[in-house]
Design a protein around this motif. Structure first.
Motif, short mmCIF file in Angstrom:
data_model
loop_
_atom_site.label_atom_id
_atom_site.label_comp_id
_atom_site.label_asym_id
_atom_site.label_seq_id
_atom_site.Cartn_x
_atom_site.Cartn_y
_atom_site.Cartn_z
N HIS A 16 0.79 -1.32 0.06
CA HIS A 16 0.01 0.25 -0.03
C HIS A 16 0.83 1.28 -0.13
O HIS A 16 0.20 2.35 -0.17
N VAL A 17 2.08 1.34 -0.14
CA VAL A 17 3.13 2.34 -0.06
C VAL A 17 2.64 3.29 -1.26
O VAL A 17 1.83 2.91 -2.14
N PRO A 18 2.93 4.78 -0.99
CA PRO A 18 2.98 5.59 -1.90
C PRO A 18 3.08 5.31 -3.28
O PRO A 18 4.37 5.13 -3.38
N LEU A 19 2.37 5.40 -4.28
CA LEU A 19 2.93 5.29 -5.73
C LEU A 19 2.65 6.59 -6.41
O LEU A 19 1.53 7.39 -6.46
N PRO A 20 3.64 7.05 -7.41
CA PRO A 20 3.32 8.03 -8.16
C PRO A 20 2.67 7.62 -9.48
O PRO A 20 3.06 7.01 -10.08
N LEU A 21 1.54 7.93 -9.59
CA LEU A 21 0.61 7.50 -10.79
C LEU A 21 0.38 8.99 -11.53
O LEU A 21 -0.06 9.85 -11.20
N LEU A 88 -1.48 13.63 -1.43
CA LEU A 88 -1.53 12.29 -1.23
C LEU A 88 -3.05 11.76 -1.04
O LEU A 88 -3.61 12.50 -0.25
N SER A 89 -3.31 10.75 -1.93
CA SER A 89 -4.80 10.22 -1.81
C SER A 89 -4.49 8.81 -1.17
O SER A 89 -3.72 7.97 -1.26
N VAL A 90 -5.53 8.29 -0.29
CA VAL A 90 -5.76 7.06 0.24
C VAL A 90 -6.96 6.56 -0.23
O VAL A 90 -8.21 6.91 0.09
N ALA A 91 -6.92 5.15 -0.86
CA ALA A 91 -8.12 4.61 -1.21
C ALA A 91 -8.72 4.00 -0.31
O ALA A 91 -8.03 3.45 0.90
N ASP A 95 -4.60 1.72 -0.37
CA ASP A 95 -3.56 2.08 -1.42
C ASP A 95 -3.35 3.61 -1.31
O ASP A 95 -4.37 4.18 -1.36
N GLN A 96 -1.96 4.13 -1.64
CA GLN A 96 -1.65 5.42 -1.31
C GLN A 96 -1.16 5.81 -2.83
O GLN A 96 -0.41 5.40 -3.13
N VAL A 97 -1.50 7.10 -3.13
CA VAL A 97 -1.12 7.48 -4.48
C VAL A 97 -0.94 8.97 -4.65
O VAL A 97 -1.51 9.58 -4.00
#
Length: 171
Positions: A16-21, A88-91, A95-97
């Motif tokens: 779930h670590v932050p991903l850059p998308l 940062l957004s968290v689903a 999951d963090q994005v």
């Protein structure tokens, strides 16, 4: 919400670590300058058409694809509206994005708008003055699309005054 296969594969490795998308925001206007909105299945809120870009996919192509997938209409991209890195957004699943979004204005070519995938439960054309509340970055894209303004690039100008910021110095 449908998660792209490449993100599923990444999440299997990193959790779930932050991903850059990278993603797109499409402001779709019809011949009466009404704006197309979709009611999201995850939150029930109205939004502009948005989505994740596939690896190597150009933003214009991604916008056309997302509008087709979510609303079932064909559009043409007219111009760039904005480029912005979102907070940062968290689903709901954790999951963090960090999204880098590209906003584009699109014009309806053909088709009858209808919810056409599991991401949207309803679609509709709205007079811009009657649009329900949108997240700030989406509202900014809509305002830019209607004003025929220059593209807005986050960090390029002081958000409060519109004046140019001092150049960033790297040490």
């Amino acid at each position: 919400m449908a998660i792209p296969d490449f993100v599923v594969a990444l999440r299997a490795k990193v959790g779930h670590v932050p991903l850059p998308l990278s993603g797109v925001i499409a402001v779709v206007l019809d011949d009466q300058d009404r704006v197309l909105l979709v009611r999201r299945s995850d939150s029930g809120e109205w939004a502009l058409t948005t989505g994740c870009l596939e690896p190597g996919e150009q933003p214009a192509a991604g916008a056309v694809r997302e509008v087709w997938e979510e609303a079932g209409v064909e559009v043409v991209v007219e111009r760039l509206l904005s480029v912005e890195a979102l907070d940062l957004s968290v689903a709901p699943n954790g999951d963090q994005v960090y999204w880098l979004t590209v906003g584009v204005r699109c014009r309806l070519l053909r088709g009858e708008a209808a919810a056409s995938d599991d991401e949207s439960i309803e679609v509709g054309w709205f007079d811009p003055a009657m649009v329900p509340p949108l997240p700030p970055h989406q509202q900014r894209c809509l305002s830019l699309a209607l004003a025929d303004a220059d593209p807005w690039i986050a960090g390029l100008r002081d958000d409060a005054t519109g004046s140019a910021r001092a150049p960033v110095q790297l040490h």
